[in-house]
Design an enzyme around this catalytic site. Structure first.
Site, PDB file in Angstrom:
ATOM      1  N   ASP A  58      -6.031 -36.898  29.624  1.00  0.00           N
ATOM      2  CA  ASP A  58      -5.935 -35.534  30.122  1.00  0.00           C
ATOM      3  C   ASP A  58      -5.294 -35.607  31.497  1.00  0.00           C
ATOM      4  O   ASP A  58      -5.834 -36.238  32.395  1.00  0.00           O
ATOM      5  CB  ASP A  58      -7.333 -34.913  30.205  1.00  0.00           C
ATOM      6  CG  ASP A  58      -7.268 -33.431  30.541  1.00  0.00           C
ATOM      7  OD1 ASP A  58      -7.068 -32.629  29.628  1.00  0.00           O
ATOM      8  OD2 ASP A  58      -7.399 -33.094  31.729  1.00  0.00           O
ATOM      9  N   GLU A 150      -1.860 -34.434  24.756  1.00  0.00           N
ATOM     10  CA  GLU A 150      -1.854 -33.013  24.443  1.00  0.00           C
ATOM     11  C   GLU A 150      -0.426 -32.517  24.350  1.00  0.00           C
ATOM     12  O   GLU A 150       0.420 -32.918  25.141  1.00  0.00           O
ATOM     13  CB  GLU A 150      -2.565 -32.248  25.560  1.00  0.00           C
ATOM     14  CG  GLU A 150      -3.916 -31.753  25.179  1.00  0.00           C
ATOM     15  CD  GLU A 150      -4.552 -31.046  26.341  1.00  0.00           C
ATOM     16  OE1 GLU A 150      -4.990 -29.911  26.136  1.00  0.00           O
ATOM     17  OE2 GLU A 150      -4.619 -31.606  27.427  1.00  0.00           O
ATOM     18  N   ASP A 232     -12.374 -32.650  32.758  1.00  0.00           N
ATOM     19  CA  ASP A 232     -11.230 -33.415  32.264  1.00  0.00           C
ATOM     20  C   ASP A 232     -11.670 -34.555  31.352  1.00  0.00           C
ATOM     21  O   ASP A 232     -11.004 -34.877  30.370  1.00  0.00           O
ATOM     22  CB  ASP A 232     -10.416 -33.966  33.442  1.00  0.00           C
ATOM     23  CG  ASP A 232      -9.833 -32.859  34.301  1.00  0.00           C
ATOM     24  OD1 ASP A 232      -9.616 -31.750  33.757  1.00  0.00           O
ATOM     25  OD2 ASP A 232      -9.617 -33.074  35.496  1.00  0.00           O
TER      26      ASP A 232
END
Ligand SMILES: [Zn+2]
Length: 291
Positions: A58, A150, A232
């Protein structure tokens, strides 16, 4: 030709005959000279140290990244320093006389000077960030058998005025590009989570999805199972769970690195004023010998 950075690795490969240089391109970008070689090379990268492990990444705002292992990867020191200096210069510019279309005000010499420094610093920040991401992606691929990232809507984020999100989003695009090609060398799986997958809103403990999660909430608190975890880290763990749940499915994306051709020439950015100034500087420096 003398270069600032070592070409030892490349030179040795050529001596051994495991690499051949196809072409070389010399370019000048934001105050520095570059030479890039197009090389045909036989790579034999070792497989990752822990082939069965998956890691979720992340990208952070304060730190460079948070990994699902719990590790917080700090920003490179150079980046932090450059960002502080940038804020200082932007304050300085605001005190000086800039151009104004309505009043036909011309920018002052001192304003232009500050703008030139800002432009240089922007390039330095981008370099420091890219360097940090390169080190991160190399390490991820060397250690783990699967990397989960992501799929951030980078373009959508660009329109977001909030600089921090913008920077994190741009970094994600770059990290993904780097991880995808280095992963292919080592046979590491890359999994890109759907842009709609609620990695931040899902509880990594029990799987309950929150309907709302403010950006200001830095700690994830689950009402269902009572788990409390850094925001996170929670997101990174959810990303990892995506591959751990179905490692057999065909959802793993491995793309080979295709050369994108020559690097795009830098477009003269900003307004015309800075443009003219920068060019005067470039012309002077272009007579200097390559380092
Ligand atoms: Zn929960």
């Amino acid at each position: 030709m003398r270069t600032h950075e070592s070409t030892r690795k490349l030179a040795r490969r050529i001596e051994l005959g495991t690499a051949t240089i196809r072409s070389a391109t010399v370019s000048f970008r934001s105050g520095r000279w570059f030479v890039s070689f197009s090389v045909k090379i036989d790579r034999d990268d070792p497989p990752p140290q822990q082939p069965d492990s998956a890691v979720g990444v992340d990208l952070g705002i304060k730190s460079l990244a948070v990994l699902s292992t719990g590790e917080v990867v700090p920003n490179p020191r150079r980046l932090e320093l450059a960002q502080r200096e940038l804020r200082r210069l932007q304050r300085q510019a605001s005190r000086r006389t800039g151009p104004d279309k309505r009043t036909k005000q011309k920018p002052s010499k001192r304003w232009r000077k500050t703008q030139a420094r800002i432009a240089k610093l922007h390039a330095e920040i981008a370099n420091a960030r890219r360097d940090g991401l390169h080190k991160l992606s190399t390490r991820l691929v060397a250690e783990h058998g699967a990397v989960v990232l992501e799929d951030l809507n980078v373009r959508g984020m660009m329109s977001n005025r909030r600089l921090a999100r913008h920077v994190a989003g741009v970094g994600m695009g770059e990290l993904r590009r780097q991880v995808e090609y280095t992963a292919a060398w080592r046979g590491v799986h890359t999994h890109v989570a759907s842009r709609w997958y609620p990695s931040s809103k899902t509880c990594s403990g029990c799987g309950v999805v929150k309907t709302k999660l403010r950006l200001s909430e830095r700690v994830y608190q689950c009402e269902h199972c009572g788990m409390v975890l850094d925001r996170d880290l929670n997101a990174a763990r959810n990303l990892t769970a995506l591959v751990e749940r179905d490692t057999s499915s065909a959802s793993c994306v491995v793309r080979l690195n295709e050369p994108a051709g020559n690097p795009r020439k830098p477009t003269p950015g900003g307004n015309g004023y800075r443009h003219g100034k920068a060019h005067a500087g470039q012309r002077q420096r272009s007579n200097a010998p390559t380092r």
